[in-house]
Design a protein around this motif. Structure first.
Motif, short mmCIF file in Angstrom:
data_model
loop_
_atom_site.label_atom_id
_atom_site.label_comp_id
_atom_site.label_asym_id
_atom_site.label_seq_id
_atom_site.Cartn_x
_atom_site.Cartn_y
_atom_site.Cartn_z
N MET A 89 5.45 -27.32 -21.81
CA MET A 89 5.43 -26.55 -20.57
C MET A 89 6.85 -26.26 -20.09
N ARG A 90 7.72 -27.28 -20.10
CA ARG A 90 9.09 -27.08 -19.65
C ARG A 90 9.81 -26.09 -20.55
N PHE A 91 9.52 -26.14 -21.82
CA PHE A 91 10.13 -25.22 -22.78
C PHE A 91 9.77 -23.77 -22.44
N SER A 92 8.49 -23.53 -22.14
CA SER A 92 8.05 -22.18 -21.79
C SER A 92 8.64 -21.75 -20.45
N TRP A 93 8.74 -22.69 -19.51
CA TRP A 93 9.29 -22.39 -18.19
C TRP A 93 10.75 -21.96 -18.31
N LEU A 94 11.52 -22.68 -19.12
CA LEU A 94 12.93 -22.35 -19.30
C LEU A 94 13.09 -21.04 -20.07
N ILE A 140 -0.22 -18.24 -22.65
CA ILE A 140 0.94 -19.12 -22.46
C ILE A 140 0.47 -20.51 -22.03
N ASN A 141 -0.47 -20.55 -21.08
CA ASN A 141 -0.96 -21.84 -20.60
C ASN A 141 -1.64 -22.64 -21.70
N LEU A 142 -2.42 -21.96 -22.54
CA LEU A 142 -3.11 -22.66 -23.63
C LEU A 142 -2.13 -23.08 -24.73
N SER A 143 -1.18 -22.21 -25.01
CA SER A 143 -0.29 -22.46 -26.15
C SER A 143 0.81 -23.45 -25.83
N TYR A 144 1.22 -23.51 -24.56
CA TYR A 144 2.31 -24.42 -24.17
C TYR A 144 1.83 -25.56 -23.27
N ASP A 145 0.51 -25.73 -23.19
CA ASP A 145 -0.07 -26.84 -22.43
C ASP A 145 0.38 -26.83 -20.97
N VAL A 146 0.39 -25.64 -20.36
CA VAL A 146 0.69 -25.54 -18.94
C VAL A 146 -0.57 -25.90 -18.17
#
Length: 252
Positions: A89-94, A140-146
């Motif tokens: 999740m942090r990776f996608s956020w950044l 994005i939520n499913l793929s990056y566990d958000v």
């Protein structure tokens, strides 16, 4: 505990409970009222509720991205963190926060969807725009566990549900290339003069509450976030500087 996650075991159990109650109520209602051909008025209010539900969510998430406030630019500490130590999740956020144009583009898409949904004539266009925007969010939520999978999925399902109710007209227009009349599903049927004024008042309240107020709040936060930094050898927050000496001379 409330920690910002919308995908706790409690939330999942709550979802299944709601679905179970709805399925049971649907079965009982269908049997007891099986002679009624339809529910035009209830369907109108259901469409209206879901339309504004999606519109307010799209504006809420879109406006905060317009000011690049949802995903902040990576901090010095985060830039110095090995990639392997970052949660997905942090990776996608950044990833999103690193690019100002991409975050603003995402906000423009969601805000546009919300604005289109606020007008009856552009509801269908708004639903298509919202479906595209929220499909990306769900993936994005499913793929990056958000941990906002449930809420994002609800928004996407609401868009698809409203489009499905209008599927015959949309298939004729988009697939079969046939002449298609405009939809009147979102047109209210006023029976009293004050109904129209009440409807305008409620619409203005929604515009103020979910468009004007977020814009004012976003602008205030943007100004505070981008205010000029205090002068000094280091930007505040990077280091806790207690003394700074250059060539044996202390610099305040």
């Amino acid at each position: 505990p409330v920690n910002g996650s919308g995908d706790t075991s409690y939330a999942w159990n709550e979802l299944w409970m709601f679905m179970s109650i709805a399925a049971i109520a649907c079965a009982i209602w269908s049997v007891l009222d099986r002679k009624r051909p339809g529910y035009g008025r209830l369907l109108y209010w259901l469409r209206l509720s879901l339309r504004y539900y999606v519109a307010t969510a799209a504006l809420s998430y879109g406006i905060i991205k317009l000011f690049a406030l949802q995903m902040a630019f990576p901090t010095t500490s985060q830039l110095a963190t090995p990639l392997g130590d970052l949660l997905p999740m942090r990776f996608s956020w950044l990833f999103i926060g690193y690019s100002l144009p991409y975050q603003i583009f995402s906000g423009v898409m969601e805000t546009t969807a919300g604005l289109l949904l606020f007008h009856r004539r552009t509801v269908t266009a708004g639903l298509f725009a919202a479906t595209g925007a929220f499909t990306n969010v769900v993936m994005i939520n499913l793929s990056y566990d958000v941990p906002v999978k449930l809420f994002a999925s609800h928004l996407l399902f609401a868009c698809l549900f409203l489009l499905a109710l209008d599927s015959k007209r949309l298939v004729n227009l988009l697939v079969l290339n046939r002449a298609t009349p405009p939809t009147a599903a979102y047109e209210p049927h006023f029976t009293q003069p004050w109904h129209r004024w009440a409807g305008v008042a409620v619409w203005l309240f929604f515009v103020y509450q979910f468009l004007v107020v977020p814009l004012e709040g976003g602008w205030s936060r943007y100004q505070a976030t981008n205010a000029p930094q205090k002068p000094g050898p280091f930007r505040p927050g990077v280091y806790d500087v207690r003394s700074y000496v250059v060539n044996r001379t202390a610099v305040p």
